[in-house]
Design an enzyme around this catalytic site. Structure first.
Site, mmCIF file in Angstrom:
data_model
loop_
_atom_site.group_PDB
_atom_site.id
_atom_site.type_symbol
_atom_site.label_atom_id
_atom_site.label_comp_id
_atom_site.label_asym_id
_atom_site.label_seq_id
_atom_site.Cartn_x
_atom_site.Cartn_y
_atom_site.Cartn_z
ATOM 1 N N CYS A 81 24.217 57.948 54.154
ATOM 2 C CA CYS A 81 25.098 57.806 55.308
ATOM 3 C C CYS A 81 25.558 56.348 55.447
ATOM 4 C CB CYS A 81 24.443 58.347 56.565
ATOM 5 S SG CYS A 81 25.635 58.640 57.907
ATOM 6 N N HIS B 85 24.208 63.697 54.539
ATOM 7 C CA HIS B 85 22.751 63.647 54.670
ATOM 8 C C HIS B 85 22.101 64.705 53.776
ATOM 9 C CE1 HIS B 85 22.323 60.906 58.162
ATOM 10 N NE2 HIS B 85 23.527 61.348 58.463
ATOM 11 N N GLU C 201 19.008 65.226 53.396
ATOM 12 C CA GLU C 201 17.841 65.777 54.098
ATOM 13 C C GLU C 201 18.223 66.826 55.134
ATOM 14 O OE1 GLU C 201 19.175 62.461 56.821
ATOM 15 O OE2 GLU C 201 19.214 62.904 54.672
#
Length: 226
Positions: free
Chosen positions: A86, A195, A197
């Site tokens: 990011c 992202h 994750e």
């Protein structure tokens, strides 16, 4: 006894939010992970992850407070893998401009982080990407969607692709009101605007791809960390 069967990854701890989810995702993807700002952890790990949320200048200020630009620079200069996420991608460009405030980045890549030219900002949710042939990060997941949360991005790529003395970076694009850079792969330095994750199985596979590319040394002891 140190387990050297898994690559070691340090998640840089400089006050960024959402780092626990990054740590858990990296562990799920097969790495031994510590959250740390200590130099021996940052430099000694097989891979370093630089997370980032919020404003460009605030992230750069946080990194400077823990001497991260110097340590990251040492890793990159030594060919040691680094992955930005990011705003952790954005800070590797020349500068960011948010709300009229200009801040210098690390200057690894030419470009300016600016507000997206879209009717709806922030760009929040799942989106497709266009990855270059031979991408390590996106191997096997070129057609998947990834989760973005951002209002700013680099929307032009001005790297000198005609410089025969160096291999040009691989650039992945996405689109929200116009094209923007979704990821860059440049030797030891890689980064994603989205992202991983938060990107479900596709994000985990991207992290597996990156972890699988790490040269394993096992130099970072599991007992070391925050």
């Amino acid at each position: 006894m140190t387990n050297t069967s898994k690559p070691t990854v340090t998640v840089l701890d400089y006050g960024a939010g959402n780092v626990r989810s990054v740590v858990r995702a990296l562990e799920a993807a097969g790495a031994r992970v510590v959250l740390s700002r200590r130099e021996k952890d940052v430099l000694g790990a097989d891979g370093l992850v630089v997370p980032g949320v919020g404003a460009f200048k605030a992230v750069m200020d946080g990194l400077k407070e823990v001497d991260a630009p110097r340590m990251i620079g040492r890793r990159v200069a030594g060919g040691r893998p680094v992955l930005g996420i990011c705003v952790g991608l954005q800070i590797f460009f020349d500068k960011g401009v948010e709300h009229g405030v200009k801040a210098a980045g690390m200057g690894e890549w030419p470009g300016v982080v600016e507000r997206l030219k879209a009717d709806v900002v922030p760009h929040m949710g799942w989106n497709t990407i266009s990855a270059p042939e031979g991408s390590v990060l996106f191997h096997g997941i070129e057609n998947e969607r990834f989760y973005f949360v951002h209002s700013y991005a680099v929307q032009e790529w001005n790297f000198d692709q005609n410089n025969e003395s160096m291999v040009p970076p691989q650039v992945t694009w996405s689109d929200h009101g116009g094209p923007f850079i979704a990821a860059v792969e440049n030797g030891p330095l890689s980064a994603t605007q989205f992202h991983p994750e938060k990107s479900a199985e596709a994000g985990l596979q991207l992290l597996r791809n990156w972890i699988g590319s790490l040269p394993v040394t096992g130099r970072l002891d599991e007992s070391e960390g925050e």
